[in-house]
Design an enzyme around this catalytic site. Sequence first.
Site, PDB file in Angstrom:
ATOM      1  N   SER A   1       0.738  -1.169  -0.020  1.00  0.00           N
ATOM      2  CA  SER A   1      -0.080  -0.036   0.105  1.00  0.00           C
ATOM      3  C   SER A   1       0.721   1.284  -0.067  1.00  0.00           C
ATOM      4  CB  SER A   1      -1.010  -0.079   1.217  1.00  0.00           C
ATOM      5  OG  SER A   1      -1.841   0.859   1.148  1.00  0.00           O
TER       6      SER A   1
ATOM      7  N   ASP B   1      -7.884  -2.814  -7.493  1.00  0.00           N
ATOM      8  CA  ASP B   1      -7.410  -2.472  -6.167  1.00  0.00           C
ATOM      9  C   ASP B   1      -8.647  -1.801  -5.375  1.00  0.00           C
ATOM     10  OD1 ASP B   1      -4.746  -2.530  -4.342  1.00  0.00           O
ATOM     11  OD2 ASP B   1      -5.943  -0.959  -4.196  1.00  0.00           O
TER      12      ASP B   1
ATOM     13  N   HIS C   1      -6.858  -5.797  -1.552  1.00  0.00           N
ATOM     14  CA  HIS C   1      -5.764  -4.584  -1.505  1.00  0.00           C
ATOM     15  C   HIS C   1      -4.767  -5.519  -0.399  1.00  0.00           C
ATOM     16  CE1 HIS C   1      -3.914  -0.854  -1.198  1.00  0.00           C
ATOM     17  NE2 HIS C   1      -4.013  -0.654   0.203  1.00  0.00           N
TER      18      HIS C   1
END
Length: 488
Positions: A226, A334, A383
């Site tokens: 991330s 995502d 994610h």
Amino acid sequence: MAGTLCVTLLLLLSTIAVGGRKTWRRRSQQIVPSSWERSEGGGESFPLDFTAVEGNMDNFMNQIKSLAQSLYPCSAQRLDDEMKLHSLHNKSVTCNDGSPAGYYLKESKGSRRWLVFLEGGWYCISRENCDIRYDTMRSLMSSRAWPPSKTASGILSTQPEENPHWWNANIVFIPYCSSDVWSGVSPKTEKSGYAFMGSLIIQEVVKELLGKGLDTAKLLLLAGSSAGGTGVLLNVDMVANLLEELGYPGIEVRGLSDSGWFLNNKQYWRTDCTDIITCAPTEAIQRGIRYWNSMVPERCKQQFKEGEEWNCFFGYKIYPTLRSPVFVVQWLFDEAQLTVDNVHLSRQPVQESQWLYIQNLGRELRNTLKDVGASFAPACLAHEVITRSHWTEIQVRGTSLPRALHCWDRSLQEPNKNSKVQLKGCPFHLMDSCPWPQCNPTCPSIRDHFTGQEMSVVQFLMHLGFDVQKMASQQGMEPGKLLGVLSS
């Protein structure tokens, strides 16, 4: 008894290795020395050169894996699954609130491979939303409540069955407490109210690790998920340059960016930036880069006009400027990208315009990855993945993510380094081509937002208001066949 068993297994391993080399000689009439035989300062767990046995690679690797798992209990008492917290010696490099930054370390004596992981966790771009973040997610801005040790999973795991190629590396986990996508170099000021020193934290950790064994390393893999994945892209060349400047040019630096490859595309539904979660990525980074006093790589900065350094936060723009090898892991759909684009899949049914937007997002992301030499992009709605325990289960075209990373690793070793062709049967540029979320049968499960129940692919698409008849027509298929494909 346990000691006798371990000795027996070790002897068996050496017998297989020697026997294997004899077999290779008969088949190839020459021996390629293993990296054990070439290295000077000790080797890895099983760093053999399998070039001569491509045909029997699967069988041989299964034997090695089985033996590694059998031998693992022999060293279990010496190996500590827990990573220990170390505060930085340089107290001027801090978290947002001025508390000392730090890192968790699990050393692996004898290994010359280091994995340094950057944690993710979004960001804040103003005094107001940083204050809210501090009240609600303080561990992402302060070290005061960090535990003295922690365990991890996925690529950070010490279990060979969960982490087949990196389980015996030196593992470093750097907690995210700078809220600046690992880009800031700014101490705390009265105006900002917070310090933003993400890039400096990475530099200080690397310097300290040199005194803990990194100085003898062959490879440093800078990984992150991330915001940490974007941080890898922003800092991987900086780490390589830092080590060279400090007198360690022999340490090869690579990057592994997970779920940090964002698009600065047009939002599905435009909002202002009052809510950091739904603020358009471009506007958020433009504001943040000024507030954080961010540092971006010089090679990327030179590609844009003054004041447009924010472009370097987007993977497809910074990637062509990078010198270090980087492997990109990115879900085609995502969840974080969809969130900032204001696509809310919990609402049903999804309008046709929203459905088309989602499909187009997958196409756009796929296009930005086509020139990335090493990538893994499943068509899933998720994610982050590399620190999940299920990371070994996701496949693209029959290849798992750990396998793809291993193939990439092999491609960067001599004598494969200058080859532009992927090793036979060992791909590491893998992207799904199917056009909608969850069309890959190995995707992580989706749960209903209201019931918490797992949904099949068909249930998920129906939940979104999926028109089976219309979609089947678009794909040139009978509705029954389409549902069969989706269910398989």
